[in-house]
Design a protein around this motif. Sequence first.
Motif, PDB file in Angstrom:
ATOM      1  N   SER A 191       0.917  -1.591  -0.173  1.00 49.52           N
ATOM      2  CA  SER A 191       0.001   0.089   0.159  1.00 49.52           C
ATOM      3  C   SER A 191       0.824   1.393  -0.216  1.00 49.52           C
ATOM      4  O   SER A 191       0.256   2.478   0.110  1.00 49.52           O
ATOM      5  N   GLY A 192       1.983   0.928   0.362  1.00 46.48           N
ATOM      6  CA  GLY A 192       3.274   2.352   0.503  1.00 46.48           C
ATOM      7  C   GLY A 192       2.667   2.849   1.459  1.00 46.48           C
ATOM      8  O   GLY A 192       2.969   4.841   1.415  1.00 46.48           O
ATOM      9  N   VAL A 193       1.902   2.766   1.949  1.00 48.54           N
ATOM     10  CA  VAL A 193       2.178   3.094   3.914  1.00 48.54           C
ATOM     11  C   VAL A 193       2.998   2.726   5.236  1.00 48.54           C
ATOM     12  O   VAL A 193       3.746   1.812   4.543  1.00 48.54           O
ATOM     13  N   GLY A 194       2.878   3.105   6.052  1.00 53.73           N
ATOM     14  CA  GLY A 194       3.548   2.411   8.050  1.00 53.73           C
ATOM     15  C   GLY A 194       2.292   2.658   8.400  1.00 53.73           C
ATOM     16  O   GLY A 194       0.443   3.108   8.042  1.00 53.73           O
ATOM     17  N   ALA A 195       2.351   1.911  10.026  1.00 52.44           N
ATOM     18  CA  ALA A 195       1.634   2.042  10.242  1.00 52.44           C
ATOM     19  C   ALA A 195       2.082   2.008  11.969  1.00 52.44           C
ATOM     20  O   ALA A 195       3.335   2.221  12.220  1.00 52.44           O
ATOM     21  N   THR A 196       1.603   2.439  12.878  1.00 53.19           N
ATOM     22  CA  THR A 196       2.049   1.847  14.441  1.00 53.19           C
ATOM     23  C   THR A 196       0.490   1.007  15.223  1.00 53.19           C
ATOM     24  O   THR A 196      -0.692   1.384  14.730  1.00 53.19           O
ATOM     25  N   ARG A 223       4.113   8.201   7.539  1.00 51.37           N
ATOM     26  CA  ARG A 223       5.196   7.811   6.959  1.00 51.37           C
ATOM     27  C   ARG A 223       5.618   6.171   7.076  1.00 51.37           C
ATOM     28  O   ARG A 223       4.455   5.493   7.181  1.00 51.37           O
ATOM     29  N   ALA A 224       7.098   5.608   6.504  1.00 52.32           N
ATOM     30  CA  ALA A 224       6.974   4.621   5.932  1.00 52.32           C
ATOM     31  C   ALA A 224       6.920   4.028   7.543  1.00 52.32           C
ATOM     32  O   ALA A 224       7.889   4.247   8.118  1.00 52.32           O
ATOM     33  N   GLY A 225       7.243   2.622   7.824  1.00 49.55           N
ATOM     34  CA  GLY A 225       7.873   1.761   8.761  1.00 49.55           C
ATOM     35  C   GLY A 225       6.860   1.275   9.304  1.00 49.55           C
ATOM     36  O   GLY A 225       5.577   1.483   9.742  1.00 49.55           O
ATOM     37  N   LEU A 226       6.719   0.706  10.175  1.00 50.03           N
ATOM     38  CA  LEU A 226       5.779  -0.077  10.896  1.00 50.03           C
ATOM     39  C   LEU A 226       6.418   0.220  12.927  1.00 50.03           C
ATOM     40  O   LEU A 226       7.687   0.147  13.131  1.00 50.03           O
ATOM     41  N   VAL A 227       5.795   0.907  13.509  1.00 49.27           N
ATOM     42  CA  VAL A 227       6.139   1.316  14.657  1.00 49.27           C
ATOM     43  C   VAL A 227       5.550   0.017  15.629  1.00 49.27           C
ATOM     44  O   VAL A 227       4.255   0.409  15.172  1.00 49.27           O
ATOM     45  N   VAL A 228       6.022   0.132  16.488  1.00 54.93           N
ATOM     46  CA  VAL A 228       4.813  -0.917  17.956  1.00 54.93           C
ATOM     47  C   VAL A 228       5.020  -0.431  18.980  1.00 54.93           C
ATOM     48  O   VAL A 228       5.824  -0.664  19.883  1.00 54.93           O
TER      49      VAL A 228
END
Length: 322
Positions: free
Chosen positions: A225-230, A297-302
């Motif tokens: 999807s070209g996205v990031g997440a928290t 923003r890109a990447g996954l933050v946990v």
Amino acid sequence: MKALSEFELIDRFFRRPPRRALLGVGDDAALIAPRRRHELAVAVDMLVVGRHFFADVEPEALGHKTLAVNLSDMAAMGATPRWALLAGALPEADPAWLAAFARGFFALADAFEVDLIGGDTTRGPLNLCVTILGEVPAGQALLRKGARPGEAIYVSGELGNAALALAHHRGRIALAADDLARCDAALLRPMPRVALGEQLRGQASAAIDISDGLVGDLDHILEASGVGATIEIARLPRSSALEHVLAGGERALALDCLLAGGDDYELCFTAPADADLEPLAQQLDLRLTRIGTIERRAGLVVHDEHGRALEKLPAAFDHFSE
Ligand code: ADP
Ligand code: MG
């Protein structure tokens, strides 16, 4: 006793009149006709002894799981599974083993009205491969791409139970009997979320089934999807078995199971932030938990329970990077 021939074996254990196919087992190919204005969703999944299951696994559970992991792929696409092909290598033609395997396989096939329409059978190290075909209304399949910033991320059911069972069987932890029973059920008899996938058509913006662990599988959605997440660890749906391991001091292992445990076969999906999924959860009698948010923003933050970002994420399962 005379040994079963290949064709006796197929006739006795795998040949059944199809309900939705024009032609099933017994010819050089099966014939199917999808409904008008539908697309075919097609996937294949292989289970190898010693890799995906223990050699001494109950054959009935193996029959169930062989089909279940494929139905889960249909669920993740929002497709209705219809037809399956089963290719198997078997060390021997043991009628008791075959009967139990077929019982597990067809119980699940019947529950989802899936026809076994063909396959291939050979002698060899135990290896099972199912090709599944499903139908989805044209243009409505749930893809991995489609998640947008601001949307909510959900998972179905509970995470980490199958991985906990594996940790127990490998001697990493010792689960109490009732916790083990719960986790073994998740490992041996996962229930593919087909009804959820069908209901999410038109509601979810992206979906995937969690087979290699949440972090890795969610990452596939983010990449596509070209996205990031928290996401928030505190929100991840877990069983009392997993709570017991968390509280019992095996925090790192419990978190690993929650975040990166394989074999969950739950769905992870995204939907608009204002969507109300509670009626659907009620209707399906299935937990649907909001675990985080899609970011630009890109990447996954946990985030841990104190809202702090984990420095290192557990790695997703990968057959070639162990
Ligand atoms: P072919 O020689 O064309 O490869 P086979 O002799 O392998 O055909 O198989 C005969 C029939 O039995 C075919 O319709 C095939 O799809 C079916 N078949 C073979 N093995 C299985 C199986 N394990 N489960 C279901 N159908 C099977
Ligand atoms: Mg063949």
